[in-house]
Design a protein around this motif. Structure first.
Motif, PDB file in Angstrom:
ATOM      1  N   ASP A   1       1.309  -9.030   9.481  1.00 24.01           N
ATOM      2  CA  ASP A   1       0.161  -8.124   9.396  1.00 24.01           C
ATOM      3  C   ASP A   1      -0.465  -8.272   8.020  1.00 24.01           C
ATOM      4  N   ASN A   2      -1.512  -9.067   7.947  1.00 22.08           N
ATOM      5  CA  ASN A   2      -2.137  -9.415   6.671  1.00 22.08           C
ATOM      6  C   ASN A   2      -3.231  -8.436   6.244  1.00 22.08           C
ATOM      7  N   ARG A   3      -3.379  -7.335   6.924  1.00 17.68           N
ATOM      8  CA  ARG A   3      -4.552  -6.490   6.720  1.00 17.68           C
ATOM      9  C   ARG A   3      -4.676  -5.957   5.292  1.00 17.68           C
ATOM     10  N   TYR A   4      -3.556  -5.576   4.691  1.00 19.32           N
ATOM     11  CA  TYR A   4      -3.675  -4.966   3.366  1.00 19.32           C
ATOM     12  C   TYR A   4      -4.068  -5.998   2.309  1.00 19.32           C
TER      13      TYR A   4
ATOM     14  N   ASP B   1      -0.437   3.852   1.368  1.00 15.92           N
ATOM     15  CA  ASP B   1      -0.929   4.467   2.602  1.00 15.92           C
ATOM     16  C   ASP B   1      -0.137   3.905   3.781  1.00 15.92           C
TER      17      ASP B   1
ATOM     18  N   SER C   1       0.821  -1.210   0.000  1.00 18.37           N
ATOM     19  CA  SER C   1       0.000   0.000   0.000  1.00 18.37           C
ATOM     20  C   SER C   1       0.858   1.264   0.000  1.00 18.37           C
TER      21      SER C   1
ATOM     22  N   THR D   1      -1.984   3.890   7.406  1.00 19.89           N
ATOM     23  CA  THR D   1      -2.926   2.810   7.690  1.00 19.89           C
ATOM     24  C   THR D   1      -2.244   1.452   7.653  1.00 19.89           C
ATOM     25  N   TYR D   2      -1.306   1.293   6.723  1.00 23.85           N
ATOM     26  CA  TYR D   2      -0.617   0.013   6.562  1.00 23.85           C
ATOM     27  C   TYR D   2       0.892   0.243   6.632  1.00 23.85           C
TER      28      TYR D   2
ATOM     29  N   SER E   1       0.524  -1.085  -5.434  1.00 24.72           N
ATOM     30  CA  SER E   1      -0.709  -1.217  -4.675  1.00 24.72           C
ATOM     31  C   SER E   1      -1.660  -2.169  -5.382  1.00 24.72           C
TER      32      SER E   1
ATOM     33  N   SER F   1      -7.626  -5.779   0.367  1.00 24.31           N
ATOM     34  CA  SER F   1      -7.599  -5.653  -1.095  1.00 24.31           C
ATOM     35  C   SER F   1      -8.422  -6.741  -1.760  1.00 24.31           C
TER      36      SER F   1
ATOM     37  N   TYR G   1       5.493  -6.769   5.381  1.00 24.73           N
ATOM     38  CA  TYR G   1       4.516  -6.585   6.460  1.00 24.73           C
ATOM     39  C   TYR G   1       4.604  -7.616   7.585  1.00 24.73           C
TER      40      TYR G   1
ATOM     41  N   GLN H   1       0.701 -12.958   0.976  1.00 26.01           N
ATOM     42  CA  GLN H   1       1.200 -12.056   2.006  1.00 26.01           C
ATOM     43  C   GLN H   1       2.706 -11.842   1.866  1.00 26.01           C
TER      44      GLN H   1
END
Length: 270
Positions: free
Chosen positions: A63-66, A13, A11, A16-17, A35, A70, A60, A55
């Motif tokens: 931290d798999n959030r992005y 961002d 990302s 946030t990430y 991205s 997506s 990261y 991942q």
């Protein structure tokens, strides 16, 4: 249909990430980040229909959030594979929580090690059991020197569909250790750009190597992956062309399966 079975997204961002490098070496995620939105644009240009977001542990860590967000935003085109820390707090619960998130269709068991890794530790088999219970597709990342560990878990969890990242970074001039794993019918191979490049450097073309893989495993157990944007020494469109060329000697139906059908079935349910 073209399906890229191995991509990474990063990302823009950073608030946030935020990046959380795992110390694996390299800084591709800073040099050439892509991205999810940019990847989709690249896919449109190159004619790729769907992609698996693996991942990026280097960028990261766990931290798999992005990747999850997506894939959740574009389930028609993207699916995500999460990573969990087997030595972390409550890894089984953590895996269950990630697999419950929209867009997360599998898990990557990252176990690269010069010696033996956590993969063959019976205490971690509960992660396999959780993956099986959650209907997750499992990716395993190991070196060729760890194929004995891989064989152990493949035999123990024969009902779990497994993909081997990058063909286990095998020696393309001596692929017999990899070919011997074809006896495990639950094992699929991800034939990614780095292994295609290695075969091309060794033989002038990757087609003969891909033909040997297809002869041992069957075309129905091979999947192409670009490794973009970790691999970024050429455009995404060129990576796609390189992948297509590597499978060109297979029959039409076999080529279609390797370049899309197999990954679509495993990651998108058909």
């Amino acid at each position: 249909m073209l399906v890229d079975a191995h991509t990474h997204v990063v990302s823009s961002d950073l608030e946030t990430y935020p990046l959380s490098p795992a110390g694996l070496g390299g800084s591709w995620y800073r040099q050439s980040p892509c991205s999810a939105e940019e990847l989709l644009d690249e896919m449109d240009t190159a004619g790729v229909d769907r992609a698996v977001l693996v991942q990026p542990l280097g960028a990261y860590s766990f931290d798999n959030r992005y990747a999850a967000a997506s894939a959740s935003a574009r389930p028609d085109r993207l699916a995500a594979a999460c990573c969990v820390d087997p030595g972390g707090e409550s890894p089984v619960r953590t895996l269950r929580d990630w697999l419950d998130r929209p867009g997360v269709a599998g898990v990557r068991f990252f176990a690269l090690a010069e010696q033996r890794s956590w993969l063959s530790d019976p205490a971690t088999f509960v992660l396999w059991e959780q993956a099986a219970a959650g209907g997750a597709h499992v990716i395993v990342t190991v070196y060729e020197s760890q194929f004995d560990e891989l064989a152990l878990v493949l035999g123990r969890f024969g009902g779990v569909a497994v993909s081997l990242d990058h063909c286990g970074f095998c020696d393309v001039s001596r692929p017999e250790p990899l070919l011997e794993l074809a006896r495990f019918e639950n094992l699929n191979l991800k034939v990614t750009t780095n292994i295609i490049d290695a075969a091309t450097a060794a033989e002038g073309t990757a087609r003969r190597f891909v033909g040997r893989l297809a002869g041992a495993f069957g075309a129905e157990r091979l999947m192409w992956g670009s490794d973009y944007c970790q691999t970024h020494d050429r455009s995404y469109a060129e990576l796609v062309r390189t992948g297509i060329a590597a499978f060109a000697d297979l029959g039409g139906a076999q080529q279609d399966a390797c370049l899309g059908g197999n990954a679509r079935q495993l990651w998108f349910g058909g």
